[in-house]
Write an enzyme that holds these catalytic residues in place. Structure first.
Site, short mmCIF file in Angstrom:
data_model
loop_
_atom_site.label_atom_id
_atom_site.label_comp_id
_atom_site.label_asym_id
_atom_site.label_seq_id
_atom_site.Cartn_x
_atom_site.Cartn_y
_atom_site.Cartn_z
N VAL A 1 39.83 39.87 46.48
CA VAL A 1 39.48 39.52 47.86
C VAL A 1 38.27 40.35 48.31
CG1 VAL A 1 40.30 39.50 50.25
CG2 VAL A 1 41.84 38.83 48.40
N TYR A 2 38.29 41.63 47.92
CA TYR A 2 37.18 42.54 48.27
C TYR A 2 35.86 42.05 47.68
CZ TYR A 2 34.28 46.75 47.84
OH TYR A 2 33.24 47.64 47.87
N LEU A 3 35.86 41.74 46.37
CA LEU A 3 34.63 41.30 45.73
C LEU A 3 34.12 39.99 46.33
CD1 LEU A 3 35.32 42.15 41.98
CD2 LEU A 3 33.82 43.37 43.57
#
Length: 218
Positions: A128-130
């Site tokens: 989700v971060y990337l």
């Protein structure tokens, strides 16, 4: 120069503030918590308390007015859930970019992450971060009103900086001290010829100024 940094209490941001203040620039750091202000003052920066998860574009633009450059170095940080990856790593970056446009600040740097990609697959927190970082990068790079540079460091370490890096469109994975990330950011601010570039950064063999000049075509 006057430079405004979002995420002003972050580990890279505090290092960058010390570098910029030390060379005579006027630096302001946007922070969420008033109790972080003394750390910014110690680094030579003016603390600006403003929550980028709830502020309006106009509120942020007011803090950016008159700046020569803006740096987005904010992040939800380790331990935060998927929701804050979206509200900080993506939405706050979009807000800061829109505010820079409104304030007439052209030079814009965003600290991203190696592997950031709006099409990244997966549902784990790091996935989700990337994806969020990739979406933020894509948005910033779509704005013609900004002279933007995206910096994607490799695995961040707290080792002492060496001043020797590898800075290219594609470097492959590797570690890099936060000290050296801050040094590269300081050099990029002064190198508008890196406008429009997305760059990966790891430790290497080139002095920071040489590495930045090389990607700028000098």
């Amino acid at each position: 120069m006057r430079i405004v940094i979002a995420g002003g209490h972050g580990q890279i941001a505090l290092r960058l503030e010390r570098l910029l203040a030390g060379r005579g620039d006027e630096v302001a750091g946007i922070i969420r918590k008033a109790e972080q202000a003394d750390d910014l003052r110690a680094a030579g920066a003016e603390p600006v308390v403003l929550d980028l998860e709830s502020a309006s574009v106009d509120e942020v633009a007011e803090r950016l007015r008159g700046a020569d450059a803006a740096v987005f170095a904010a992040g939800a940080g380790p331990g935060s859930g998927a929701a804050r990856k979206d509200t900080v790593d993506k939405a706050a970056a979009v807000l800061f970019a829109d505010a820079a446009v409104r304030a007439g600040v052209r030079r814009f740097l965003i600290v991203s992450s190696m592997g950031a990609d709006p099409r990244h697959q997966g549902d784990e927190i790091f996935d989700v971060y990337l994806r969020a970082k990739g979406e933020a990068d894509a948005y910033v790079s779509s704005l013609d009103a900004l002279d933007w540079t995206v910096l994607r460091p490799g695995a961040l370490t707290d080792d002492a900086g060496t001043g020797l890096v590898r800075l290219e469109a594609r470097t492959g994975r590797g570690p890099v001290p936060r000290d050296d990330v801050a040094a590269v950011l300081a050099e990029l601010i002064d190198t508008p010829a890196t406008n429009g570039l997305t760059l990966e950064l790891i430790s290497g063999s080139a002095p920071v100024s040489v590495a930045v000049k090389a990607v700028a075509g000098n």
